[in-house]
Design a protein around this motif. Sequence first.
Motif, PDB file in Angstrom:
ATOM      1  N   VAL A 196       9.410 -65.599  16.814  1.00 39.23           N
ATOM      2  CA  VAL A 196       7.810 -66.213  17.457  1.00 39.23           C
ATOM      3  C   VAL A 196       7.658 -67.533  17.072  1.00 39.23           C
ATOM      4  O   VAL A 196       7.658 -67.909  15.957  1.00 39.23           O
ATOM      5  CB  VAL A 196       6.749 -65.197  16.737  1.00 39.23           C
ATOM      6  N   ILE A 197       7.526 -68.576  18.266  1.00 38.48           N
ATOM      7  CA  ILE A 197       7.085 -69.680  17.772  1.00 38.48           C
ATOM      8  C   ILE A 197       5.878 -70.175  17.290  1.00 38.48           C
ATOM      9  O   ILE A 197       5.807 -70.715  16.267  1.00 38.48           O
ATOM     10  CB  ILE A 197       7.458 -70.454  19.125  1.00 38.48           C
ATOM     11  N   ASN A 198       4.818 -69.596  17.873  1.00 36.10           N
ATOM     12  CA  ASN A 198       3.450 -69.840  17.434  1.00 36.10           C
ATOM     13  C   ASN A 198       2.675 -68.503  17.557  1.00 36.10           C
ATOM     14  O   ASN A 198       2.308 -67.988  18.692  1.00 36.10           O
ATOM     15  CB  ASN A 198       2.954 -71.060  18.638  1.00 36.10           C
ATOM     16  N   PRO A 199       2.488 -67.889  16.477  1.00 34.57           N
ATOM     17  CA  PRO A 199       1.847 -66.538  16.684  1.00 34.57           C
ATOM     18  C   PRO A 199       0.503 -66.457  17.194  1.00 34.57           C
ATOM     19  O   PRO A 199       0.201 -65.477  17.680  1.00 34.57           O
ATOM     20  CB  PRO A 199       1.822 -66.124  14.953  1.00 34.57           C
ATOM     21  N   MET A 200      -0.313 -67.437  16.952  1.00 39.04           N
ATOM     22  CA  MET A 200      -1.653 -67.526  17.669  1.00 39.04           C
ATOM     23  C   MET A 200      -1.438 -67.491  18.943  1.00 39.04           C
ATOM     24  O   MET A 200      -1.977 -66.752  19.877  1.00 39.04           O
ATOM     25  CB  MET A 200      -2.349 -68.916  17.220  1.00 39.04           C
ATOM     26  N   ILE A 201      -0.535 -68.163  19.867  1.00 41.79           N
ATOM     27  CA  ILE A 201      -0.484 -68.053  21.225  1.00 41.79           C
ATOM     28  C   ILE A 201       0.332 -66.848  21.664  1.00 41.79           C
ATOM     29  O   ILE A 201      -0.131 -66.341  22.440  1.00 41.79           O
ATOM     30  CB  ILE A 201       0.441 -69.470  21.716  1.00 41.79           C
ATOM     31  N   VAL A 202       0.930 -66.603  20.865  1.00 44.18           N
ATOM     32  CA  VAL A 202       1.761 -65.089  21.089  1.00 44.18           C
ATOM     33  C   VAL A 202       0.765 -64.149  21.192  1.00 44.18           C
ATOM     34  O   VAL A 202       0.769 -63.137  22.064  1.00 44.18           O
ATOM     35  CB  VAL A 202       2.805 -64.956  20.129  1.00 44.18           C
ATOM     36  N   GLU A 203       0.010 -63.917  20.198  1.00 41.24           N
ATOM     37  CA  GLU A 203      -1.191 -62.829  19.977  1.00 41.24           C
ATOM     38  C   GLU A 203      -2.224 -62.820  21.245  1.00 41.24           C
ATOM     39  O   GLU A 203      -2.596 -61.918  22.074  1.00 41.24           O
ATOM     40  CB  GLU A 203      -1.969 -62.967  18.754  1.00 41.24           C
ATOM     41  N   GLY A 204      -2.426 -64.196  21.437  1.00 39.15           N
ATOM     42  CA  GLY A 204      -3.251 -64.604  22.795  1.00 39.15           C
ATOM     43  C   GLY A 204      -2.695 -63.936  24.093  1.00 39.15           C
ATOM     44  O   GLY A 204      -3.405 -63.532  24.959  1.00 39.15           O
ATOM     45  N   GLN A 205      -1.246 -64.058  24.260  1.00 36.52           N
ATOM     46  CA  GLN A 205      -0.680 -63.590  25.500  1.00 36.52           C
ATOM     47  C   GLN A 205      -0.798 -62.141  25.660  1.00 36.52           C
ATOM     48  O   GLN A 205      -1.054 -61.579  26.466  1.00 36.52           O
ATOM     49  CB  GLN A 205       0.619 -64.011  25.364  1.00 36.52           C
ATOM     50  N   VAL A 206      -0.460 -61.485  24.206  1.00 37.80           N
ATOM     51  CA  VAL A 206      -0.663 -59.915  24.270  1.00 37.80           C
ATOM     52  C   VAL A 206      -2.024 -59.486  24.716  1.00 37.80           C
ATOM     53  O   VAL A 206      -2.332 -58.777  25.428  1.00 37.80           O
ATOM     54  CB  VAL A 206      -0.199 -59.449  22.913  1.00 37.80           C
ATOM     55  N   HIS A 207      -3.059 -60.180  24.111  1.00 39.31           N
ATOM     56  CA  HIS A 207      -4.411 -59.691  24.403  1.00 39.31           C
ATOM     57  C   HIS A 207      -4.576 -59.901  25.801  1.00 39.31           C
ATOM     58  O   HIS A 207      -5.438 -58.934  26.407  1.00 39.31           O
ATOM     59  CB  HIS A 207      -5.433 -60.796  23.852  1.00 39.31           C
ATOM     60  N   GLY A 208      -4.428 -60.840  26.431  1.00 40.92           N
ATOM     61  CA  GLY A 208      -4.444 -61.110  27.811  1.00 40.92           C
ATOM     62  C   GLY A 208      -3.775 -60.117  28.821  1.00 40.92           C
ATOM     63  O   GLY A 208      -4.269 -59.309  29.697  1.00 40.92           O
TER      64      GLY A 208
END
Lengths: 267, 787, 156
Positions: free
Chosen positions: B668-680
Amino acid sequence: MRAFDYHRPATLKEALSLLRKNQDARPLAGGQSLIPALKLRLAGPPALVDLGAIEELRGIRIDSGTLAIGALTRHSEVASSRDVAMSIPALARLADGIGDRQVRNLGTLGGALANNDPAADYPAAVLGLGATITTNKRAIAADKFFTGLYETALRPGEIITSVAFPLPKRAAYVKFRNPASRFAIVGVFVSEGAGTVRVAVTGAANCAFRARAMEKKLASGFTPEAIARIKVPPDGLNSDLHASAEYRAHLITVIAQRAVAAALAGK
Amino acid sequence: MNAPLIGQSIKRKEDYRFLTGGGQFTDDVTLAGQAHACFLRSPHAHARIRGIDTTRARAAAGVVAVFTGDDLARAKVGGLPCGWLITGTDGQPMKEPPHPPLAQGKVRYVGDHVAVVIAETLNQARDAAELIEVDYESLPAVVQAADARKPGAPAVHDAAPDNTCYVWALGDKAAVDRAFASAGHVTTLEFINNRLIPNAIEPRAAVASYSRADDAYTLYVTTQNPHVERLLMTAFVLGLPEHKVRVIAPDVGGGFGSKIYLYAEETVLTWASRQINRPIKWTAERSESFLSDAHGRDHVTRAELALDKSGKFLAMRVTTTANMGAYLSTFASCIPTILYATLLAGQYTTPAIYCEVTAVFTNTTPVDAYRGAGRPEATYVVERLVETAARELKMDRADIRRRNFIKEFPYQTPVALLYDTGDYDATLTEAIKLADVAGFEARRKEAEKRGKLRGLGYSTYIEACGIAPSNVAGALGARAGLYEAGEIRVHPTGSVTVFTGSHAHGQGHETTFAQVVADRLGMSIENVDIVHGDTGRILFGMGTYGSRSIAVGGTAIMKAADKIIAKGRKIAAHLLEAAETDIEYERGIFKVAGTDRKKTFAEVAFAAYVPHNYPLDKLEPGLNESAFYDPTNFTFPAGSHICELEIDPDTGQTRIVNFTAVDDFGKVINPMIVEGQVHGGLAQGIGQALLEGCAYDKDGQLLTGTYMDYAMPRADDLPFFKVATRETPCTHNPLGVKGCGEAGAIGAPAAVINAIVDALGPLGVRDVEMPATPERVWRLIQSANKK
Amino acid sequence: MGIAVSMTVNGKAAGADIDPRTLLVHFLRDQLRLTGTHVGCDTGQCGACTVHVNGRAVKACNILTVQAQGAEVVTIEGISRDGELHPMQSAFRDHHGLQCGFCTPGMVMNAIELVQNHPDPSEDTVRAGLEGNFCRCTGYHNIVKAVLAGAAAMKR
């Protein structure tokens, strides 16, 4: 949107004169139903008479056992009014659930009643409280006001000026919402007043109506159980993508019971 | 400042402009002298055009031009192409009926393009469009996929009289049939995977202009892949030289697949901008988006799973009819085949799988990739079958999964894919812990006391991302390569601009790609800017879809960065008077191994651009490198989703109480962004399961044509999600990444429906149709109560 | 027929002679070139066009420009001062409350007025208060977090 002439009168008198002169003109209140209709070219009046600048049509006051609300009062104003919260909290909560926040900041009581959308909330309150609608010409009892799909007792050139709500002992409104539009699939307003019980249903038919069988049962015992066994016939109820007539009929009894429970709980 | 950047939740570089109203979306572009276009669309699902009279429209105030299909035909404008050739079980190529940008002779769906009116103002264009008189001969329409091949069904295209685009199959049918014949248990389900409308909040838009001075076109357009858009438009439709067309995808407000394709509107605008020698703008009204953005899903499926008595999967047999709509959209043909049947092994060792797909034409909006694209449909098949089988065999739903999980890698599935790595047990175990499955029974009982039915459902999904090895894709029918390109331009003072063929429309590449480059080159992220979405600035690109950007686009950039370092090492060796082999590069410093002699990255860059002391005899000046990367395999993100919900039995209303997703996206490069992708993704998956469903009436009129009728997930429809990741790095790209954009939408629908069936299971309910609307659920409860 | 309108937009006088059918959002975008206010639908649901009119959050695609005659209008471009983000804007960045950025201006404008009316909102109040704003990217998770954090920051 098709082209139209636009008028913004400062007084009721001026507005009425403009509407007399322009027979096909449409009055514009908050515009939260009319403007989308204009945008989709579902409506194309040659002229709009904007009532937004008419101060005399605004305001909320309590006198002699009634709550009087000016026709141009916005939903957010009703929702946040201390007078409404003190006198008919159910009405404040109803207003706080119309549309969304931004719609409530523009939409008006009079506009909603004159439009008489079959799934609008205010007609349930007006009918469920036995309110009186005052126009520039006359006073119309709630029971005579809602006459059909988007149809009311208003005549051409007639404008709602205010609505007087008698203060009930208790009341509540519960809405089962359409998941897409968030309008009522079924909304039920119940009130218990001096010797009267009213149950008004919106969203289920071509316009709001009273559920008299329920009123009768509740008059002899204002409890959810009193109406639990009432089976509403689906005939004449709306049927669409989101709810069949049969489902709406079922929901009326469920939601009415919840409204009674909420009224008893003071919610 | 030079700390490792991979794995850090760095705040996004792009946010300031979006938060202050400084984003530049296509509709924000205004060119001098621009005219406005309005498309006249068909009100009929199927009709012959007897004639079009544009006389009054042409004469209306402000009108600049009116064009119809005949005008385009006369100008030899071609049809919109399909980018993937599927060959049927009969050995024949799929049927590809012509797809003219403006209808010729016939309209084939409500919203089909009939004419374009170009006027000085948008209101004038719309007013004039109402004046066009079209003489339609209404024809009977076919709407549902299940009806398309029935005898007597109206033919959408003469070229496909039975409305069949192709019948295609994958897998060993004989082996599957044998396994079923001797199986101890067979679970069968029949269902519809509901048609969805993507609904990016930014409507599609285009601004096309033509410059007579240099005979060149510029097109601003809401696209996820500007180079593909340009290639398809110039080479296949307009016959223009590619170097004379610049396609710019500025800020794009969400895509979810719907902005991958070459659409009629921007094609017509580009052509027309030369005809009238003026820029033209078109922006879709939302009601046009509903009619004309490519839809997603729409499968009718019969699925069977053969098991032995112990719950071991023996074989799977799947028959699907996929609705293509009225025309083949750009990638329509590969979605229900290459991106669907290949995923039916899921996370399991099912030894034999056979899938047959029939793609049909109907009088509806074209259907193409929508977030997940084939993989959500496959996951739904597998995970509904698995959970139903567990119920039928009275096995624990986690146990039956574990019993069948693939545990050794690499693993060759019977449906063509080679999984490189994964740890399905680990994600499931963590999801079970995070979702507190142990406490579920107590929560269920407590809900029961409140009169609510509580259910819990699993979905353990896999997806194939990092699309794609071009040779594999080519063998499967792709008509394009699927590599990615990147370029790193080092400026003389050491900051860098990175050009990528990937396109961001919400994914945050300007931040994550900068993290990758800054980390690799050992510099501050502030010194790295990412440029994307402009064929005039970027060498080439295949764009962003299929969760491919970091795996393929990111790797291309990594390769370019490595070339920069390699050249930098040569320059440093010269400057430090050392052998190249002795130069080490670490965190922005070139140094001679074992000494303190060093040159900073900026000093090396400066020397490259001011080459006074430079090995000009051996090395070109400058520091600018590009790279193309073609992956050697797909990547295989996988995870476990657990949905917990409550149903109000009196109304049928379902509320999601908890949703847990534990995903393995590799590194995972940027966990914040990855989590946001999952949420969406989860919101869209839950939307499919509970709220969203595109509906047509029997005549082909779209019933869900506005937000009044198409139920979009809102904030109060959803809970906070519990999201976690585990990392088994991808084995075949240098970053070890797999992709994360679609996971939520892929895993969630089955988890939600499995949870509803769990809640209603005690009543004897074994299936519920998506979207599980209150009335559908209420009816299931009613009919169960009657039994 | 053109009508002369004048109003204050982001603290500055603005006016024009306009066709009465011009929606406020088009006046802001096309005449004033304030393109931060977006249009995402034509039925008044998505909320991407939310601005403040006389301190109230309204949908600028659902009000005629002429209805805002004389009003104080504030758009997304008008809430940060000298490049310094409003606390709600900062909260959206800190909590990754935006992805594609298209719904963001309307989301932020509605959130600010929501918090002005509910200075200490619960999660439920925030979720209900965002009913009129669609986001397709975030699943609302981080938006709700951002609004809760923005509310706390606005108190300070």
